[in-house]
Design a protein around this motif. Structure first.
Motif, PDB file in Angstrom:
ATOM      1  N   TYR A  31     -23.410  44.407  -0.064  1.00  0.00           N
ATOM      2  CA  TYR A  31     -22.192  44.430   0.176  1.00  0.00           C
ATOM      3  C   TYR A  31     -21.577  42.943   0.254  1.00  0.00           C
ATOM      4  CZ  TYR A  31     -22.739  49.269   2.307  1.00  0.00           C
ATOM      5  OH  TYR A  31     -22.941  50.651   2.175  1.00  0.00           O
ATOM      6  N   VAL A  33     -19.829  40.150   2.097  1.00  0.00           N
ATOM      7  CA  VAL A  33     -19.775  40.118   3.656  1.00  0.00           C
ATOM      8  C   VAL A  33     -18.776  38.922   3.968  1.00  0.00           C
ATOM      9  CG1 VAL A  33     -20.850  38.939   5.448  1.00  0.00           C
ATOM     10  CG2 VAL A  33     -22.079  40.546   4.124  1.00  0.00           C
ATOM     11  N   CYS A  49     -16.229  33.951   2.776  1.00  0.00           N
ATOM     12  CA  CYS A  49     -16.843  35.345   2.183  1.00  0.00           C
ATOM     13  C   CYS A  49     -17.764  35.074   1.090  1.00  0.00           C
ATOM     14  CB  CYS A  49     -15.971  36.343   2.050  1.00  0.00           C
ATOM     15  SG  CYS A  49     -14.286  35.912   1.052  1.00  0.00           S
ATOM     16  N   ALA A  96     -18.129  40.846   8.975  1.00  0.00           N
ATOM     17  CA  ALA A  96     -17.774  42.158   8.343  1.00  0.00           C
ATOM     18  C   ALA A  96     -18.601  42.379   6.946  1.00  0.00           C
ATOM     19  CB  ALA A  96     -16.447  42.325   8.284  1.00  0.00           C
ATOM     20  N   ALA A  97     -18.768  43.693   6.538  1.00  0.00           N
ATOM     21  CA  ALA A  97     -19.314  43.821   5.496  1.00  0.00           C
ATOM     22  C   ALA A  97     -18.581  45.033   4.760  1.00  0.00           C
ATOM     23  CB  ALA A  97     -20.733  44.577   5.556  1.00  0.00           C
ATOM     24  N   GLY A  98     -18.273  44.879   3.251  1.00  0.00           N
ATOM     25  CA  GLY A  98     -17.370  45.795   2.652  1.00  0.00           C
ATOM     26  C   GLY A  98     -17.884  45.793   1.136  1.00  0.00           C
ATOM     27  N   TYR A 108     -12.568  45.709   4.938  1.00  0.00           N
ATOM     28  CA  TYR A 108     -14.169  45.736   5.336  1.00  0.00           C
ATOM     29  C   TYR A 108     -14.394  46.866   6.106  1.00  0.00           C
ATOM     30  CZ  TYR A 108     -14.538  41.000   3.496  1.00  0.00           C
ATOM     31  OH  TYR A 108     -14.662  39.832   2.558  1.00  0.00           O
ATOM     32  N   TRP A 111     -18.105  46.120  11.007  1.00  0.00           N
ATOM     33  CA  TRP A 111     -18.031  45.007  11.762  1.00  0.00           C
ATOM     34  C   TRP A 111     -19.192  45.025  12.901  1.00  0.00           C
ATOM     35  CZ3 TRP A 111     -13.967  41.382  11.054  1.00  0.00           C
ATOM     36  CH2 TRP A 111     -12.958  41.724  10.107  1.00  0.00           C
TER      37      TRP A 111
END
Length: 121
Positions: A31, A33, A49, A96-98, A108, A111
């Motif tokens: 992911y 981040v 990020c 946060a990851a997305g 994202y 969280w």
């Protein structure tokens, strides 16, 4: 699936902290981040990020040269090293990851709870 941000605290101006974003239940290296912060009375803003795959890093202009984002895939953790701290850096910091890089919180899916950084003499 859980993210946990840690490492915040009270630090004097000019000091340093290393924030950690640890993941459980999924591989964080799959992911993008982002680290965000939210000061009292202000909107949440992205500060840095790191992309998945190529590991490209991005920084908000106000933190360039002072903040460094990095990954430790063996520990399933992303770090944010913050140096030369200023009172304006005081905020709750979130990770946060997305699925891709974004400066928008809406980009994202996952969280952490946030960790408080207070810069004061």
């Amino acid at each position: 699936v859980q993210l946990q941000a840690s490492g915040g605290g009270l630090v004097q101006p000019g000091g340093s902290l290393r924030l950690s974003c640890s993941a459980s239940g999924f591989r964080l290296d799959y992911y993008a981040v982002g680290w965000f912060r939210q000061a009292p009375g202000k909107e949440r803003e992205g500060v840095s990020c790191i992309d998945s795959g190529n590991g490209y890093t991005y920084y908000r202009d106000s933190v360039k040269g002072r903040f460094t984002i990095s990954r430790d895939n063996a520990k399933n953790t992303v770090y944010l090293q913050i140096n030369s701290l200023k009172p304006d850096d005081t905020a709750v910091y979130y990770c946060a990851a997305g699925s891709g890089i974004s400066w928008a919180p809406e980009g994202y899916a996952y969280w952490g709870d946030g960790t408080l950084v207070t810069v004061s003499s």
